[in-house]
Design a protein around this motif. Structure first.
Motif, PDB file in Angstrom:
ATOM      1  N   CYS A 132       0.827  -1.209   0.000  1.00  0.00           N
ATOM      2  CA  CYS A 132       0.000   0.000   0.000  1.00  0.00           C
ATOM      3  C   CYS A 132       0.859   1.257   0.000  1.00  0.00           C
ATOM      4  CB  CYS A 132      -0.944  -0.001   1.206  1.00  0.00           C
ATOM      5  SG  CYS A 132      -2.299  -1.194   1.051  1.00  0.00           S
ATOM      6  N   GLU A 133       1.938   1.238   0.775  1.00  0.00           N
ATOM      7  CA  GLU A 133       2.850   2.384   0.807  1.00  0.00           C
ATOM      8  C   GLU A 133       3.470   2.622  -0.565  1.00  0.00           C
ATOM      9  OE1 GLU A 133       5.676   1.575   3.858  1.00  0.00           O
ATOM     10  OE2 GLU A 133       4.210   1.746   5.498  1.00  0.00           O
ATOM     11  N   LYS A 134       3.735   1.537  -1.274  1.00  0.00           N
ATOM     12  CA  LYS A 134       4.391   1.625  -2.572  1.00  0.00           C
ATOM     13  C   LYS A 134       3.434   2.083  -3.677  1.00  0.00           C
ATOM     14  CE  LYS A 134       7.148  -1.800  -3.472  1.00  0.00           C
ATOM     15  NZ  LYS A 134       7.640  -3.149  -3.867  1.00  0.00           N
ATOM     16  N   THR A 135       2.165   1.684  -3.578  1.00  0.00           N
ATOM     17  CA  THR A 135       1.241   1.874  -4.696  1.00  0.00           C
ATOM     18  C   THR A 135       0.149   2.911  -4.445  1.00  0.00           C
ATOM     19  OG1 THR A 135      -0.247   0.132  -3.897  1.00  0.00           O
ATOM     20  CG2 THR A 135       1.541  -0.536  -5.385  1.00  0.00           C
ATOM     21  N   GLY A 136      -0.058   3.294  -3.184  1.00  0.00           N
ATOM     22  CA  GLY A 136      -1.169   4.184  -2.875  1.00  0.00           C
ATOM     23  C   GLY A 136      -2.497   3.463  -2.714  1.00  0.00           C
ATOM     24  N   ALA A 137      -2.459   2.130  -2.684  1.00  0.00           N
ATOM     25  CA  ALA A 137      -3.668   1.351  -2.411  1.00  0.00           C
ATOM     26  C   ALA A 137      -4.046   1.498  -0.940  1.00  0.00           C
ATOM     27  CB  ALA A 137      -3.447  -0.118  -2.752  1.00  0.00           C
ATOM     28  N   VAL A 138      -5.286   1.132  -0.622  1.00  0.00           N
ATOM     29  CA  VAL A 138      -5.827   1.311   0.729  1.00  0.00           C
ATOM     30  C   VAL A 138      -6.123  -0.057   1.335  1.00  0.00           C
ATOM     31  CG1 VAL A 138      -7.713   2.301   2.078  1.00  0.00           C
ATOM     32  CG2 VAL A 138      -6.850   3.503   0.054  1.00  0.00           C
ATOM     33  N   LEU A 139      -5.664  -0.254   2.576  1.00  0.00           N
ATOM     34  CA  LEU A 139      -5.888  -1.510   3.291  1.00  0.00           C
ATOM     35  C   LEU A 139      -7.098  -1.371   4.208  1.00  0.00           C
ATOM     36  CD1 LEU A 139      -4.584  -4.351   3.733  1.00  0.00           C
ATOM     37  CD2 LEU A 139      -3.412  -3.356   5.709  1.00  0.00           C
ATOM     38  N   LYS A 140      -8.066  -2.289   4.068  1.00  0.00           N
ATOM     39  CA  LYS A 140      -9.248  -2.285   4.919  1.00  0.00           C
ATOM     40  C   LYS A 140      -9.343  -3.613   5.665  1.00  0.00           C
ATOM     41  CE  LYS A 140     -11.974   1.174   2.525  1.00  0.00           C
ATOM     42  NZ  LYS A 140     -13.337   1.589   2.104  1.00  0.00           N
ATOM     43  N   VAL A 141      -9.892  -3.562   6.889  1.00  0.00           N
ATOM     44  CA  VAL A 141      -9.858  -4.714   7.790  1.00  0.00           C
ATOM     45  C   VAL A 141     -11.251  -5.308   7.982  1.00  0.00           C
ATOM     46  CG1 VAL A 141      -9.220  -5.535  10.088  1.00  0.00           C
ATOM     47  CG2 VAL A 141      -7.880  -3.719   8.994  1.00  0.00           C
ATOM     48  N   ILE A 142     -11.358  -6.627   7.795  1.00  0.00           N
ATOM     49  CA  ILE A 142     -12.587  -7.364   8.105  1.00  0.00           C
ATOM     50  C   ILE A 142     -12.558  -7.664   9.605  1.00  0.00           C
ATOM     51  CG2 ILE A 142     -13.985  -9.389   7.583  1.00  0.00           C
ATOM     52  CD1 ILE A 142     -12.055  -9.709   5.066  1.00  0.00           C
ATOM     53  N   PRO A 143     -13.479  -7.103  10.398  1.00  0.00           N
ATOM     54  CA  PRO A 143     -13.395  -7.275  11.852  1.00  0.00           C
ATOM     55  C   PRO A 143     -13.814  -8.669  12.302  1.00  0.00           C
ATOM     56  CG  PRO A 143     -15.350  -6.023  11.275  1.00  0.00           C
ATOM     57  CD  PRO A 143     -14.603  -6.244   9.997  1.00  0.00           C
TER      58      PRO A 143
END
Length: 405
Positions: A132-143
């Motif tokens: 994500c840091e490299k590409t600008g993608a966003v990480l989302k979490v399944i709780p």
């Protein structure tokens, strides 16, 4: 039926003593023990046909190549991959995840979304954060909920046309939860996303059918399933493996090299740069043969009996105990704490009594943060453990509680 006496004779290490006590090995979720049949495969390689593979015309090289590629085919059959070249040998599950994360770096745009479950091992979190840091993608979490189960309704809400890949474990190493990966995979595919499943904890207990699951990537470590350390497997659908760029450059993964241009080798060699762990791959195949000889249905049934027996005794006989991970569908892992006692102290005393368990956050710190605890004591059972060893474990926990109270 498990012939426990015969099976235990296959594992030389189970005969040793620790601190004067017969060893009770209950750290199988970290590393399983190795049977004589796998040790023999390792010895046989170094004794009789140690040579580099795929490159030599001499007899030893050809023999080593044949045995190594036979092991790949064993893994293909065991996991029911469509083709042998969809099985990539790696150094373990962590390597497999990093290989896929690196490949997706070329496929993502800023704003694309990746979904991770809340119960992942650090190996299935950190590479994606780096991506994500490299590409600008966003990480989302399944709780997850208090029982240690994923909140599938929230997962459904998180999926969107921006979701590019979903990654979660088949079984939680810290809680023993068996995740509903069939649903997870189908829902992701319906949203147009790929799926990577961390199968490290599942492989010793469940014979995953990768074509039936329709999963895109599945990763495994040999040392969790009676094989050696330092070797593992990444399964990838052919379409994805052809789409992704190589993870590493070097020998073996090339078809042609000039100073102007390099042409990459075909699958699986495109992702297998350098001299591999040849002996490890062959021994991995021997480990799969060994476990199939016992039978995964028999293994699962026996381990579930051990889990029920140990859980019942622990809850009934240990005052102040709390078990983390009470999912309806779980495997032979018990993570617990005893009120007022640090898990490390319990583990240290159990070791003095010859009982090997794991303590700490189990490389799953977000889970511990969820429960607001520093860690747990984790007892993880394998098919070579016995009820008598469970009894020893309970007695050791009782002694530890008495000493630390």
């Amino acid at each position: 039926m498990i012939d426990i006496k015969s099976i235990r004779e296959d594992f030389p290490i189970l005969n040793r003593k620790v601190n004067g006590y017969p060893l009770v090995y209950l750290d199988n979720a970290a590393t399983s023990q190795t049977p004589k049949q796998v040790i023999k495969a390792i010895t046989d390689y170094y004794t009789n046909y140690n040579a580099n593979i795929h490159r030599g015309v001499h007899t030893l090289s050809q023999e080593a190549t044949e045995k190594y590629e036979e092991a790949r085919q064993k893994l293909q059959r065991h996991f029911n991959a469509a083709h042998p070249y969809e099985i990539i040998f790696t150094s373990g599950t962590t390597h497999g995840i990093n290989l896929v994360a690196n490949g997706f770096a070329a496929l993502l745009q800023p704003g694309d979304e990746l979904l991770v479950s809340a119960m992942e091992h650090h190996s299935n979190i950190v590479p994606w954060q780096m991506l994500c840091e490299k590409t600008g993608a966003v990480l989302k979490v399944i709780p997850m909920n208090e029982k240690g189960e994923l909140e599938m309704e929230v997962y459904e809400q998180l999926l969107s046309d921006k979701t590019r890949i979903v990654f979660c474990n088949h079984i939680s190493n810290a809680l023993g939860t068996i995740n509903p990966i069939e649903k997870i995979i189908k829902m992701a595919h319906d949203a147009g996303a790929a799926v990577l499943i961390d199968g490290a904890q599942a492989a010793p207990h469940i014979k995953a059918d990768l074509q039936a699951l329709d999963v895109d990537f599945y990763t495994v470590s040999a040392h969790k399933m009676c094989g050696p350390t330092g070797v593992g497997m990444l399964y990838g659908k052919e379409s994805w493996l052809r789409k992704m760029p190589p993870y590493q450059g070097g020998g073996e993964m090339i078809a042609e090299v000039t100073f102007e241009k390099t042409t990459y080798a075909d699958l699986p060699h495109k992702f297998e740069a350098g001299t591999p762990d040849i002996c490890g791959g062959i021994a991995f195949g021997a480990a799969v043969d060994y476990m199939n000889g016992i039978g995964f249905d028999a293994i699962a049934a026996y381990e579930h009996e051990l889990l029920d027996y140990a859980t019942g005794r622990l809850l009934k006989e240990i005052e102040g105990v709390k078990i983390y991970g009470t999912a309806e569908n779980k495997t032979s892992v018990i993570s617990f704490n005893i009120e007022g006692i640090h898990p490390y102290d319990i583990g240290a005393i159990l070791d003095k009594l010859g009982v090997a368990v794991r303590t700490g956050h189990h490389c799953a710190q977000p889970i511990m943060d969820y429960y607001k605890i520093p860690g747990t004591v984790r007892a993880s059972f394998a098919f070579y453990n016995t009820r008598e060893e469970v009894d020893r474990f309970i007695e050791a926990v009782q002694k530890a509680q008495m000493m630390l109270a």
